[in-house]
Design a protein around this motif. Structure first.
Motif, PDB file in Angstrom:
ATOM      1  N   LYS A 249       7.951 -81.176  25.872  1.00 28.80           N
ATOM      2  CA  LYS A 249       8.992 -81.876  24.657  1.00 28.80           C
ATOM      3  C   LYS A 249       9.802 -82.792  25.282  1.00 28.80           C
ATOM      4  O   LYS A 249      10.177 -82.550  26.677  1.00 28.80           O
ATOM      5  CB  LYS A 249       9.016 -81.230  23.638  1.00 28.80           C
TER       6      LYS A 249
ATOM      7  N   ARG B 290      14.801 -81.390  22.711  1.00 26.98           N
ATOM      8  CA  ARG B 290      14.054 -80.495  21.951  1.00 26.98           C
ATOM      9  C   ARG B 290      14.201 -78.968  22.946  1.00 26.98           C
ATOM     10  O   ARG B 290      14.381 -77.848  22.368  1.00 26.98           O
ATOM     11  CB  ARG B 290      12.501 -80.651  21.899  1.00 26.98           C
ATOM     12  N   LYS B 291      14.145 -79.480  24.241  1.00 24.40           N
ATOM     13  CA  LYS B 291      14.366 -78.149  25.081  1.00 24.40           C
ATOM     14  C   LYS B 291      15.752 -77.725  25.214  1.00 24.40           C
ATOM     15  O   LYS B 291      15.930 -76.497  25.132  1.00 24.40           O
ATOM     16  CB  LYS B 291      14.172 -78.753  26.558  1.00 24.40           C
TER      17      LYS B 291
END
Length: 444
Positions: A33, A37-38
């Motif tokens: 992603k 998102r990380k």
């Protein structure tokens, strides 16, 4: 040949079990992603660590420093926060690379006798921190609801049930609760700062270190307390453990990614903690010091003076509400730290409620004695003393951490670079020397 050496083989003992095994690698980290998102997957541990940098112990030292010396000790908070950011980076790196928390690393490196001594010292630090949490929560209950201090001490044992509820819900629930409490504190102090109308130029001047801090024994004493309250020793054990709750790939690339995002999370969270710590001192300087109340070192006295000076009854309510949120937040992280330390050093697993009850009972005894014999003033003195104890114990957590992360046999390709190695040892030496001076002055 050397570059491919497995860092795990640099330890005297093999790692028997993961840290906090019930939540180990349970928080999902997306592999393909986007950046955001990380990053979101890694947010949380930094906030849990930041809690320890804004607990009730910080309030006592920041209020005392602001009322007595104005904005001068802002530089101490700023420098302490830089120390904290660097040391927490080393802590999370140790956990990610070696998959050991700091307590496990000490057990797997040092002989049993040394590990036992380090465990005792760490337990004393956790009990001291818990003492500050009890006093903070007790004072907040008195300010908000008029509950007597002695009864308040007994009521604080109930938070064991709160800890159990959120721990069984899952680790993300704990992080969410902590985040809500932190932003409650942030909103409260934002209101207080706007109401106190501090002067900008003295604040900027206060961030620049002043030689008078060392020359004046009282300011130096409070500065050591600020250092102990900011760079919390058990937070180094905590961060190296809870970062392993993330389900990142246990490869070189996966660990690099984890270190990167975890460091961003930690730095941003500690920057938030710096703002709150600085806010407490700025409010104290802009209200008490400015109007000649230079001897305010008691949280209750600060609360009494705050509303009349600022001309708003809400000031006192927000102050007490932030104090209660601070005490409960620190209780959550204190429980985790105690569990990590006992399991890591001794490989003894206790149920969370048993571990929490032991720590709380140890801290309740001095709090109850002080409240019965000396009343409110006794609890205020205990608050300052608890932070000095934390500062003294700090050296025994930092030295192993800096040593391990600077050892190629343990860290492999992730070993501290020359600059970080020199900087981390420089910070360690400063902290050790300051504590030696503190001990000398105390005995004198």
């Amino acid at each position: 040949m050397l570059k491919n050496k497995d860092p795990i083989k640099g330890w005297r003992k093999k790692n028997k079990s993961p840290s906090l095994s019930e939540v180990f690698s349970t928080v999902y980290v997306p592999k393909k992603k986007g950046i955001w998102r990380k990053f979101f997957a890694f947010t949380g541990p930094g906030l849990l660590i930041a809690v320890g940098y804004m607990d009730p112990g910080n309030w006592a030292t920041d209020i005392a420093g602001g009322s007595k010396f104005g904005y001068m000790l802002l530089s101490v908070i700023f420098i302490s926060n830089i120390f904290a950011i660097i040391l927490q980076h080393l802590s999370l790196k140790l956990g990610i690379v070696c998959e050991r928390d700091l307590a496990q690393a000490c057990r797997d490196h040092y002989p049993p006798f040394i590990s036992f001594i380090l465990w005792i010292l760490c337990e004393i630090a956790i009990a001291s921190c818990d003492l500050a949490e009890i006093i903070g929560s007790v004072l907040a209950l008195k300010l908000l609801f008029g509950i007597p201090i002695t009864w308040g001490v007994l009521i604080t044992t109930i938070d064991v049930l709160l800890i159990l509820f959120f721990q069984y819900k899952g680790f993300r629930y704990i992080e969410s609760v902590v985040a809500v409490l932190i932003f409650t504190i942030l909103i409260c102090f934002s209101f207080e700062i706007i109401s106190s109308k501090p002067e900008i130029l003295p604040i900027l001047k206060g961030i620049i270190p002043n030689p008078e801090i060392i020359k004046n024994s009282h300011s130096f004493y409070i500065s050591i307390g600020i250092l102990g309250a900011t760079v919390m020793p058990h937070n180094l054990y905590l961060h190296s453990s809870i970062i392993q709750t993330r389900n990142y790939q246990r490869t070189i690339e996966g660990k690099k990614m984890a270190i990167k995002y975890a460091t961003i999370d930690s730095t941003l969270s500690l920057s938030l903690a710096f703002f709150i710590n600085a806010a407490i001192l700025i409010i104290s300087a802009a209200t008490f010091h400015k109007y000649g109340h230079t001897e305010v070192a008691d949280i209750l006295d600060a609360h009494k003076l705050l509303s009349p000076i600022l001309g708003s009854s809400l000031s006192g309510v927000f102050f007490a509400l932030a104090l209660l949120a601070s005490g409960q937040n620190s209780t959550l992280t204190g429980t985790l730290s105690g569990q990590i330390v006992m399991e890591g050093f001794l490989h003894i697993r206790l149920k969370p409620w048993v571990r929490r009850l032991i720590t709380r009972l140890i801290a309740i005894v001095p709090a109850m004695i002080a409240s019965i014999i000396y009343g409110e003033k006794g609890t205020a003195e205990l608050l300052i003393i608890s932070q000095i104890i934390l500062s003294i114990q700090l050296s025994f957590a930092i030295i192993p951490l800096v040593n391990f992360t600077g050892d190629y046999n343990k860290m492999g390709l992730f070993v501290n670079g020359p600059f970080l190695k020199i900087l981390s040892w420089f910070i360690t030496i400063i902290i050790v020397l300051l504590n030696l001076v503190l001990l000398y002055n105390t005995f004198q």
